[in-house]
Write an enzyme that holds these catalytic residues in place. Sequence first.
Site, PDB file in Angstrom:
ATOM      1  N   ASP A 163      40.434  40.897  46.244  1.00  0.00           N
ATOM      2  CA  ASP A 163      40.723  41.393  44.893  1.00  0.00           C
ATOM      3  C   ASP A 163      41.987  42.248  45.003  1.00  0.00           C
ATOM      4  O   ASP A 163      42.004  43.258  45.719  1.00  0.00           O
ATOM      5  CB  ASP A 163      39.568  42.245  44.372  1.00  0.00           C
ATOM      6  CG  ASP A 163      38.253  41.480  44.396  1.00  0.00           C
ATOM      7  OD1 ASP A 163      38.135  40.502  43.648  1.00  0.00           O
ATOM      8  OD2 ASP A 163      37.359  41.871  45.171  1.00  0.00           O
ATOM      9  N   ASP A 185      34.232  33.963  43.275  1.00  0.00           N
ATOM     10  CA  ASP A 185      33.652  35.129  42.602  1.00  0.00           C
ATOM     11  C   ASP A 185      33.902  35.113  41.102  1.00  0.00           C
ATOM     12  O   ASP A 185      33.846  36.164  40.464  1.00  0.00           O
ATOM     13  CB  ASP A 185      34.236  36.409  43.218  1.00  0.00           C
ATOM     14  CG  ASP A 185      33.370  37.625  42.973  1.00  0.00           C
ATOM     15  OD1 ASP A 185      32.175  37.450  42.675  1.00  0.00           O
ATOM     16  OD2 ASP A 185      33.885  38.750  43.077  1.00  0.00           O
ATOM     17  N   HIS A 196      37.703  37.886  50.936  1.00  0.00           N
ATOM     18  CA  HIS A 196      37.844  37.745  49.476  1.00  0.00           C
ATOM     19  C   HIS A 196      38.710  38.900  49.010  1.00  0.00           C
ATOM     20  O   HIS A 196      38.318  40.060  49.114  1.00  0.00           O
ATOM     21  CB  HIS A 196      36.491  37.762  48.787  1.00  0.00           C
ATOM     22  CG  HIS A 196      36.619  37.758  47.282  1.00  0.00           C
ATOM     23  ND1 HIS A 196      37.356  36.804  46.616  1.00  0.00           N
ATOM     24  CD2 HIS A 196      36.158  38.604  46.330  1.00  0.00           C
ATOM     25  CE1 HIS A 196      37.323  37.055  45.322  1.00  0.00           C
ATOM     26  NE2 HIS A 196      36.619  38.151  45.118  1.00  0.00           N
ATOM     27  N   HIS A 252      39.877  38.214  38.211  1.00  0.00           N
ATOM     28  CA  HIS A 252      38.669  38.545  37.468  1.00  0.00           C
ATOM     29  C   HIS A 252      38.450  40.043  37.335  1.00  0.00           C
ATOM     30  O   HIS A 252      37.972  40.501  36.293  1.00  0.00           O
ATOM     31  CB  HIS A 252      37.445  37.864  38.103  1.00  0.00           C
ATOM     32  CG  HIS A 252      37.363  37.985  39.583  1.00  0.00           C
ATOM     33  ND1 HIS A 252      37.987  37.094  40.424  1.00  0.00           N
ATOM     34  CD2 HIS A 252      36.746  38.876  40.387  1.00  0.00           C
ATOM     35  CE1 HIS A 252      37.754  37.431  41.672  1.00  0.00           C
ATOM     36  NE2 HIS A 252      37.008  38.523  41.689  1.00  0.00           N
TER      37      HIS A 252
END
Length: 923
Positions: free
Chosen positions: A15, A125, A13, A350
């Site tokens: 980010d 997420d 994941h 996000h």
Amino acid sequence: MTKPQVHVISHTHWDREWYMPYEKHHFRLVRLLDSVLDLLDRDEHFRSFHLDGQTIIVDDYLQVRPEQRERITRFIREGRLIIGPWYVLQDEFLTSAEANVRNLQIGHREASALGRVAKVGYFPDSFGNMGQAPQLLAQAGIRVAVFGRGVRPKGKHARADASSYESPYSEMVWESPDGTRVLGVLFANWYNNGMEIPVDAGQARAYWDKRLANAEKYASTSQLLLMNGCDHQPVQEDLTAALQTARELYPNYEFVHSNFVDYCEMLVHATPDDLTVIAGELRSQGTDGWGTLVNTASARVYLKQANERIQSYLEKVVEPLAAISHLSGYAYPHAELAYAWKTLMQNHPHDSICGCSVDEVHREMMTRFAKAEAMAQAIAEDSLKELAVKIDTSAFGTRAGSFPFIVFNTAGRERSGVLSVDLEVDKRPLLVPTPEEAATNVSLYQPLPQNMAAELEKLDITGFGVFDLDGNRIDAEIADLGVQFGYMLPDHGFRQPYMSRRIRVKLSVGPVPALGCKSYALAPIEEQDLQVGTEPKSLVTGPCRMANGHLAVDIAPNGTIELTHLSTGRVYRNLLTFEDTGDIGNEYMFMQPPGVQPLYSDGLKAEIKLVEDLPCTASYEIVHEWEIPANADSLLDKERQYLVAFPLRKCGRANNTVSLKLRTLVTLDADARELKFRVRFDNQATDHRLRVLFPTAIAGTQHHADSIFEIASRNTQPSAGWKNPSYTQHQHAFVAIDDDASGLAVANRGLNEYEVLRDGQGTIALTLLRAVGELGDWGHFPTPEAQCLGEHTAEFALIPYAGESSRHNAATIAYGFQTPWTVMQKEVGKGRYPGEYAWLDWEGEALALSSFKISAETGDLVARWFNTSRTPTALRILSADGAEAAYKTTILEEAVPLEVRHALPCVMQIRPAEIITAAFVRR
């Protein structure tokens, strides 16, 4: 009996930026993908790696490793690197409906160009999921959505209550408001439930006993999902050996190094008939409320304001202007618009737009916002320059010395408004070519005489007025801006600097047709005009009072507002009370200090002053001088340092105070149905939240908020298990409360957090600022810039309306509030289009237009609407410039084989809450 299949999906994941700035994450991304590519080359049993559903990962990697393009595209084509369907993993609630669509479109386009797009709705997420996701995904040909939040798993042997957003299984049916359904898959054990699988048999048995039991607890089928990775997780290079160990230890299971495309295909055909149906938005309504992360909607409000301004400008102004210009024969700037959108969307992940990262991240975001805005402005200016010669202003030729200007309304509905226009009424070149330049074509210049400014100042503007196309004089305020510098950049020549005399005109325009224009001119007043508009006009009806034909406003000595909706007679009292309370939470969540009560401005005496009194508008300034606590007490620093969870903190507010001066400009325009506010303040306090309150005195169990392609109806009272004292929620353009007879909407520009208080008064609380000092989550990350010290401006509006049946009318005004007017000055002259014109003429009860652009896929003009109501309606397309027919297309705006073409004018039936995209076939 068929063995259960254990789908182990390798992933990370990613980010792009979060607890480290972007480039530090970027460095680690390059190392990660280097190792993934090498592993794919050397281990044929390592079948695939999931690139987190976002194509920007490939862009970021190739920025540093451009020589790896062929290698990475080969693995994508072979299905070993899985990318898409998104460009970035966005926060769904803090990015607009159209931004979510552009994200999906660009993700599909770029994944397809690289070789293959994964048709999986991937939301691992997201801090809550939009209710219209199933409809968007289904229109894009996606049947399965995978998400991490919003529904509470209960376990297959537990009783689940669908009304509480619970499911016994990790699989469920997710339904949009229009009735569209997809299969929903919840990461019931999170997206790291298969990370770091042991190779050693002893360790592996303990590992798999737990992991398999947890997966089987929630799975509705024999298809078990194990996610081999986590946030920024390096690839597990010995996974092949680890899976071989698992096969030897558990012969009754089939272990597959899988991917989401294969897993979802198996799952779709295996799910039982008794899956729970979960409808609409997934915002963790069924939890205790402490982990919703909803207060990211108010972390670093300045980011949300910048984002709203630029995304509204792109989708509501720049794209329509570019489309209109294209209809007149100009090339559509597909590449430039894609660049602007991609630059903006790099702020939409996000952890970025939510404001929940370290300070360095959000400093870089402001640079990206500036880049996206500058490109958007350049596209708009170029489109307007092309349009300048296409609009007919010859009607003003009968008045000598006229300076025409064209007002564009790129909103979806006809509207009126008050705006300021800066006009050049005399312009002279600053530099002229020398004789040598004329002979040699060398760019040498000589300056004009020094008295140019004095000559420009001689022009007398006192005898000018504003006129419409019919020669009617329009009430306007004219101000002299003096002599100013400017320049032109010709398409086929060197830059041309000049000096000009500039005039500012403030006037009321309209009604201007939707996606259309209306022309006016500044011109000398002639004798026959002197009797027109001579009666003094004012919206001021008394001390601290204003009124037009729709609203009456009274300002009390304490600065609160009484607003009367004249058509219904409904009076709203005690509006505009400010609330300030301590906040000892973090960038994710608000936490009021225990036992500390909020402060309210209604006990202060306000300074109230009339600052503008014109025929078209009136404004009062309300000033509150307020002493508030300067910060939290000293215990907070220790609680942060020792990682005390924010719900368990005991600190309070300090005794020392600082001054907070709130300057509120309250404006009523002549024909407006909304009352506008602009609040300016210099925040010098830390660890606090500032809100403004609007009691509606409307009882009800539900309220309504503008969300992604819908007006969402939400419960004002949280679920029974909710423990958090706060019940704040997301909005885009507005939040509203109504009954059968009346309603009040609060519109905003970039103020995404609100709460409807459970105070018996139906009070809408709008968050203006939240100041905190740490990131939160898994460690101690100080964020002093999240205290948002310094100057701030907040803009919002009140829109009273005639109850539930008129809610969509209030929505139209709120959408217009977020749509800037565009003005273009041009000379008197002929043109292809009349001075008042609409490029799209349509009708439809409760429909909202969200996009007007040229499709990158087909080159056709496309327009998109959504039904804001829960009842069927009809879209009537009367005309579109140069078009002879229309057809329905998908959210991806791709050509639809065998789609019926409707000759214009036409009528299309629209389902409740349906999103409809129409493409136009031109002659």
